[in-house]
Design a protein around this motif. Structure first.
Motif, short mmCIF file in Angstrom:
data_model
loop_
_atom_site.label_atom_id
_atom_site.label_comp_id
_atom_site.label_asym_id
_atom_site.label_seq_id
_atom_site.Cartn_x
_atom_site.Cartn_y
_atom_site.Cartn_z
N GLU A 248 10.13 14.93 -16.28
CA GLU A 248 8.85 14.29 -16.63
C GLU A 248 7.67 15.16 -16.21
OE1 GLU A 248 11.25 12.84 -14.94
OE2 GLU A 248 11.96 11.20 -16.23
N GLU A 249 7.77 15.73 -15.00
CA GLU A 249 6.69 16.59 -14.50
C GLU A 249 6.57 17.85 -15.35
OE1 GLU A 249 6.46 15.93 -9.70
OE2 GLU A 249 8.27 16.87 -10.51
N PHE A 250 7.70 18.44 -15.69
CA PHE A 250 7.68 19.65 -16.50
C PHE A 250 7.05 19.40 -17.86
CE2 PHE A 250 9.64 22.41 -19.71
CZ PHE A 250 9.32 23.65 -19.20
N ILE A 251 7.46 18.32 -18.50
CA ILE A 251 6.92 18.00 -19.84
C ILE A 251 5.43 17.76 -19.76
CG2 ILE A 251 6.95 16.27 -21.69
CD1 ILE A 251 9.96 15.91 -21.09
N GLU A 252 4.98 17.04 -18.74
CA GLU A 252 3.54 16.74 -18.62
C GLU A 252 2.74 18.01 -18.34
OE1 GLU A 252 0.05 15.07 -18.90
OE2 GLU A 252 1.95 14.07 -19.43
N LEU A 253 3.27 18.91 -17.51
CA LEU A 253 2.56 20.17 -17.23
C LEU A 253 2.39 20.99 -18.50
CD1 LEU A 253 4.17 21.31 -13.85
CD2 LEU A 253 1.76 20.77 -14.24
N GLU A 254 3.46 21.08 -19.30
CA GLU A 254 3.38 21.85 -20.54
C GLU A 254 2.44 21.19 -21.54
OE1 GLU A 254 4.49 24.87 -21.15
OE2 GLU A 254 5.22 24.91 -19.08
N LEU A 255 2.48 19.87 -21.60
CA LEU A 255 1.58 19.15 -22.52
C LEU A 255 0.12 19.38 -22.14
CD1 LEU A 255 3.26 15.68 -23.23
CD2 LEU A 255 2.64 17.43 -24.89
N GLN A 256 -0.15 19.40 -20.83
CA GLN A 256 -1.53 19.60 -20.39
C GLN A 256 -2.02 21.00 -20.75
OE1 GLN A 256 -3.54 17.12 -19.19
NE2 GLN A 256 -5.09 18.70 -19.58
N LYS A 257 -1.13 22.00 -20.66
CA LYS A 257 -1.51 23.35 -21.07
C LYS A 257 -1.88 23.37 -22.55
CE LYS A 257 1.61 25.68 -17.79
NZ LYS A 257 2.84 26.51 -17.67
N TRP A 258 -1.09 22.67 -23.37
CA TRP A 258 -1.37 22.63 -24.80
C TRP A 258 -2.65 21.85 -25.11
CZ3 TRP A 258 -0.15 25.37 -28.81
CH2 TRP A 258 1.02 26.13 -28.81
N ARG A 259 -2.88 20.76 -24.38
CA ARG A 259 -4.13 19.99 -24.61
C ARG A 259 -5.34 20.87 -24.34
NH1 ARG A 259 -1.51 15.99 -21.25
NH2 ARG A 259 -0.44 14.43 -22.54
N ASN A 260 -5.28 21.60 -23.23
CA ASN A 260 -6.41 22.47 -22.89
C ASN A 260 -6.64 23.54 -23.95
OD1 ASN A 260 -6.62 21.03 -20.51
ND2 ASN A 260 -5.47 22.52 -19.30
N MET A 261 -5.54 24.09 -24.48
CA MET A 261 -5.65 25.14 -25.48
C MET A 261 -6.14 24.58 -26.82
SD MET A 261 -2.92 28.18 -26.22
CE MET A 261 -1.55 27.04 -26.33
N LEU A 262 -5.61 23.43 -27.21
CA LEU A 262 -5.97 22.84 -28.50
C LEU A 262 -7.43 22.39 -28.53
CD1 LEU A 262 -2.73 20.73 -29.17
CD2 LEU A 262 -3.41 22.85 -30.30
N ASP A 274 -0.22 16.40 -32.89
CA ASP A 274 0.47 17.58 -32.37
C ASP A 274 1.11 17.36 -31.01
OD1 ASP A 274 -0.19 18.91 -34.65
OD2 ASP A 274 -1.82 20.08 -33.78
N CYS A 275 0.42 16.67 -30.10
CA CYS A 275 0.96 16.50 -28.74
C CYS A 275 2.29 15.73 -28.72
CB CYS A 275 -0.07 15.83 -27.84
SG CYS A 275 -1.39 16.99 -27.33
N PRO A 276 2.44 14.62 -29.46
CA PRO A 276 3.76 13.98 -29.51
C PRO A 276 4.83 14.91 -30.08
CG PRO A 276 2.07 12.47 -30.29
CD PRO A 276 1.41 13.81 -30.14
N GLN A 277 4.43 15.76 -31.04
CA GLN A 277 5.38 16.70 -31.63
C GLN A 277 5.80 17.76 -30.60
OE1 GLN A 277 4.15 19.51 -34.87
NE2 GLN A 277 5.38 18.12 -36.17
N ILE A 278 4.84 18.24 -29.82
CA ILE A 278 5.13 19.21 -28.75
C ILE A 278 6.07 18.59 -27.72
CG2 ILE A 278 4.13 20.53 -26.85
CD1 ILE A 278 1.57 20.76 -28.60
N LYS A 279 5.77 17.35 -27.33
CA LYS A 279 6.61 16.65 -26.36
C LYS A 279 8.03 16.50 -26.89
CE LYS A 279 7.16 12.31 -23.82
NZ LYS A 279 6.67 10.93 -23.62
N ARG A 280 8.15 16.14 -28.14
CA ARG A 280 9.46 15.95 -28.75
C ARG A 280 10.26 17.26 -28.75
NH1 ARG A 280 7.78 13.19 -32.68
NH2 ARG A 280 7.75 14.76 -34.36
N CYS A 281 9.60 18.38 -29.03
CA CYS A 281 10.29 19.67 -29.04
C CYS A 281 10.79 20.05 -27.65
CB CYS A 281 9.37 20.76 -29.59
SG CYS A 281 9.12 20.69 -31.37
#
Length: 517
Positions: A248-262, A274-281
């Motif tokens: 859960e922590e890993f997924i949230e950290l990666e999602l936050q990186k993508w949110r900042n970039m997007l 996009d974020c749900p799609q990133i999480k799913r991947c």
């Protein structure tokens, strides 16, 4: 036939050697190198660029792999699998000196002509820190790889398992369409069977844990796919930096990186999609890397999850995340060692003698490797055979560790603090002999040139079923090995020959940077 033998519309066909020499300007421009060949740039008279892959005869089993690749590519046609345009298999007799005389010897030239991918490999994309590929392109890459793999696994006459799926074997077109390539290690599998083999090759970090046991199934590719998905999403190889992090922590950290970039993209409004799609991947990547192959999904299920047609909830566990981290980290860069915890089945309160455990070493490199196996902390007497040796590229050897006699009666809690150390280094091919390797050779090497793996010992009671089964399996395998005679996969004090290699000259043309011991 017109001046150009390569046609985008025709089926793969035989090409003359002189034609491939002409379009490559006598093989002058190298595009890249693979496991058994070098890829050259070719330009047809109409300006169309092709890739010409030429066999390196010096590599062990190269001819077999090349013929295997041609055979598989001839039957494959899919937008996400690199297209074979043609092949050349040219054999000539050459008058050459041999032992003071001149004899006629066969000299073969084997080449593949493939479609050219201007963006190179996915590996190059992941290695470029300045690569700024948006999420939609990354998703298209993931989806394309999955579609290509589904085509391999869903063949009517049985699944084709790639066995070396990694970013270096994924090519990208000018529109970033991914295409799977390099089928030299691939196998056509009977859909009703699991293949077992002693000759397993692959790339450390992308190989599933069952590879060390010689087990090959279509689920082997699924593990590799999971690693690739994680690398494409995170944009880096070393995405797992903390072994203790929860999924859960890993997924949230990666999602936050993508949110900042997007959010930095001007006019961007698709974060909710996009974020749900990133999480799913990310979840799919973790699920695919399950160390238990039976728990990995099929490629059809992966595609359904990717498209949101199947749920991923409940399949992403912290245990899978932790195991995936350990497998990705790898026990060493040179040798894959199984198991890394040696189990001896003992009875408390009794003296136990001559209990054996089998340890398998696999050289996962294309270089010659020397190893040394010893006890670093031992309250008991152990015999290790072989304790040292040389291993050819991709070879496997078996080490038998025998607990000869306990130094004292076994404590009731079965506690053991004994430990082994396996050291390995790359060596030059001409240094490979049947002589013993002094431990001093390893001690004198710079620390960054020697890879070390510590193996622990555990004592288990006879009634502990899983551990007992493992011991019985090792005993049965040992008996089979002894009945077969000395192992011939490495030079050591147990053997004086190398499997599959008739002479050391077959390794002469390696260009790898190795250490001279």
């Amino acid at each position: 036939m017109n001046g150009d033998y390569c046609s985008s519309s025709s089926r793969p066909h035989k090409l003359p050697l002189h034609y491939l020499m002409k379009i490559t300007n006598n093989f002058s421009e190298v595009l890249g190198t693979g496991g058994v060949g070098v890829v050259y740039k070719g330009v047809q008279s109409d300006g169309v660029i092709v890739a010409v892959k030429k066999l390196l005869h010096s590599m062990p089993n190269s001819l077999e792999q090349f013929e295997n690749e041609i055979d598989l590519l001839m039957r494959l046609e899919h937008p996400n699998i690199v297209r074979l345009i043609g092949y050349c298999y040219n054999i000539q007799k050459q008058h050459v000196p041999y032992k003071g005389e001149h004899v006629f010897a066969e000299e073969s030239e084997i080449l593949l002509c493939l479609e050219y991918m201007p963006n190179g490999s996915l590996d190059r994309f992941l290695s470029d820190p300045d690569s700024r590929v948006d999420w939609h392109t990354r998703y298209k890459i993931i989806e394309g790889i999955c579609n290509g793999l589904e085509h391999l696994h869903e063949q009517t006459d049985g699944p084709i398992i790639h066995l070396d799926l990694k970013p270096a074997n994924i090519l990208l077109s000018d529109a970033f369409v991914p295409k799977i390539t390099d089928f030299g290690l691939s196998r056509l599998l009977d859909p009703r069977e699991t293949m077992c083999t002693m000759m397993v090759r692959g790339t450390l970090g992308y190989m599933p844990p069952e590879f060390i046991q010689g087990i090959l199934t279509s689920k082997s590719d699924i593990f590799s796919l999971g690693v690739i998905i994680m690398e494409v999403v995170t944009g880096q190889r070393n995405y797992l930096e903390d072994a203790t992090i929860s999924s859960e922590e890993f997924i949230e950290l990666e999602l936050q990186k993508w949110r900042n970039m997007l959010q930095q993209a001007p006019g961007y409004t698709m974060q909710e999609i996009d974020c749900p799609q990133i999480k799913r991947c990310i979840e799919i990547g973790i699920i695919c890397m399950n160390p238990l192959r039976a728990e990995r999904p099929t490629i059809t299920k992966v595609i359904k999850m990717l498209r949101g047609q199947d749920d991923t909830d409940g399949d992403v566990s912290n245990d899978v995340m932790s195991s995936a981290f350990q497998i990705r980290s790898g026990p060493t860069e040179l040798l894959y060692i199984y198991p890394n915890e040696l189990s001896f089945s003992l009875e408390p309160g009794r003296r136990n003698r001559n209990i054996r455990c089998l340890v398998r070493l696999m050289n996962v490199t294309d270089k010659c490797v020397a190893f040394h196996f010893k006890a670093t902390r031992a309250s008991n007497n152990y015999c290790i055979e072989p304790a040292d040796g040389f291993m050819w590229p991709f070879a496997t050897t078996n080490v038998v560790v025998t607990m000869e006699e306990l130094g004292e009666l076994l404590p009731s809690d079965l506690q053991c603090n004994d430990e082994f150390l396996v050291q390995s280094i790359v060596v030059k091919e001409h240094r490979v002999t049947s002589e013993h390797i002094p431990e001093d050779k390893f001690n004198m090497m710079p620390s960054n040139k020697v890879h070390r793996v510590n193996l622990s010992i555990v004592h288990v009671p006879p009634n502990q079923a899983t551990s007992q089964e493992q011991v019985q399996h090792s005993e049965a395998r040992l008996d089979a090995l002894q009945s077969e005679g000395p192992q011939k996969v490495c030079f050591s004090k147990w053997s004086g020959a190398a499997s599959g290699l008739t002479s050391s000259n077959q390794l002469k043309q390696y260009n790898s940077k190795v250490i001279d011991i």
